[in-house]
Motif scaffolding. Sequence first.
Motif, mmCIF file in Angstrom:
data_model
loop_
_atom_site.group_PDB
_atom_site.id
_atom_site.type_symbol
_atom_site.label_atom_id
_atom_site.label_comp_id
_atom_site.label_asym_id
_atom_site.label_seq_id
_atom_site.Cartn_x
_atom_site.Cartn_y
_atom_site.Cartn_z
ATOM 1 N N ALA A 263 0.595 -1.221 -0.020
ATOM 2 C CA ALA A 263 0.072 0.018 -0.047
ATOM 3 C C ALA A 263 0.771 1.252 -0.047
ATOM 4 C CB ALA A 263 -1.121 0.011 1.269
ATOM 5 N N THR A 264 1.882 1.160 0.843
ATOM 6 C CA THR A 264 2.827 2.311 0.991
ATOM 7 C C THR A 264 3.516 2.578 -0.623
ATOM 8 O OG1 THR A 264 3.075 2.017 3.201
ATOM 9 C CG2 THR A 264 4.552 3.559 2.104
ATOM 10 N N ILE B 286 3.413 5.968 -2.691
ATOM 11 C CA ILE B 286 4.590 6.643 -3.097
ATOM 12 C C ILE B 286 4.541 7.163 -4.607
ATOM 13 C CG2 ILE B 286 7.009 6.173 -3.998
ATOM 14 C CD1 ILE B 286 7.248 4.616 -1.178
ATOM 15 N N ASP B 287 3.879 6.152 -5.402
ATOM 16 C CA ASP B 287 3.571 6.346 -6.617
ATOM 17 C C ASP B 287 2.791 7.572 -6.924
ATOM 18 O OD1 ASP B 287 3.981 5.658 -9.646
ATOM 19 O OD2 ASP B 287 1.874 5.087 -9.206
ATOM 20 N N LEU B 288 1.785 7.734 -6.081
ATOM 21 C CA LEU B 288 0.718 8.707 -6.247
ATOM 22 C C LEU B 288 1.367 9.994 -5.813
ATOM 23 C CD1 LEU B 288 -2.439 6.934 -4.563
ATOM 24 C CD2 LEU B 288 -2.209 7.783 -6.951
ATOM 25 N N ILE B 289 2.141 10.032 -4.801
ATOM 26 C CA ILE B 289 2.624 11.207 -4.514
ATOM 27 C C ILE B 289 3.882 11.747 -5.390
ATOM 28 C CG2 ILE B 289 4.278 12.200 -2.646
ATOM 29 C CD1 ILE B 289 2.701 10.490 -0.464
ATOM 30 N N LEU C 129 -5.113 15.193 -2.356
ATOM 31 C CA LEU C 129 -4.285 14.191 -2.432
ATOM 32 C C LEU C 129 -4.393 13.261 -1.278
ATOM 33 C CD1 LEU C 129 -2.034 12.939 -4.096
ATOM 34 C CD2 LEU C 129 -0.402 14.604 -2.820
ATOM 35 N N ASN C 130 -4.365 13.615 -0.155
ATOM 36 C CA ASN C 130 -4.748 12.676 0.812
ATOM 37 C C ASN C 130 -5.678 11.852 0.717
ATOM 38 O OD1 ASN C 130 -3.790 11.886 3.731
ATOM 39 N ND2 ASN C 130 -5.950 12.594 4.115
ATOM 40 N N ASP D 17 -8.334 6.702 -0.404
ATOM 41 C CA ASP D 17 -9.300 5.772 -1.272
ATOM 42 C C ASP D 17 -8.544 4.754 -2.258
ATOM 43 O OD1 ASP D 17 -11.411 7.688 -0.698
ATOM 44 O OD2 ASP D 17 -11.322 8.724 -2.488
ATOM 45 N N SER D 18 -7.453 5.286 -2.671
ATOM 46 C CA SER D 18 -6.544 4.247 -3.374
ATOM 47 C C SER D 18 -6.182 3.059 -2.478
ATOM 48 C CB SER D 18 -5.318 4.711 -4.036
ATOM 49 O OG SER D 18 -5.693 5.838 -4.827
#
Length: 125
Positions: free
Chosen positions: A21-22, A26-29, A86-87, A92-93
């Motif tokens: 999940a992390t 990381i990819d999203l951020i 973003l949070n 949600d993701s």
Amino acid sequence: MKDRLTLLQQANVITKDACQATLMAIDLISRHYNVDENSEQFQMAMTHLARAYDRIKNGDTIAEGLDSEIFDEISSDDEFGRISALNQLILDSLELDNTPDTENSFLLSNLFSLHYACQAKEAIC
């Protein structure tokens, strides 16, 4: 960062699910900020996220969130809407639908710090 998460997983500090999940977070951020994954601030934020993920999934969350005065200052910032969006995308993701406010206050504060570090083009970015 992946190596750090793998070590935490191997040491049973985080679960495999938290590690995966992390990595997604990381990819999203990284899509929003040009962060250096090796920076101490980013690694601290992602380690916190991994630990929070396990607590939230287990229903064993922290009792107290970020100091209310500090959180009020963050939430009144002009950029808070973007940071909060973003949070929410991350939550949600990761299917963290029931994230308590106590945990969320720290997640938001970490994103807030990353956001402004990148805006200032500090060593993290």
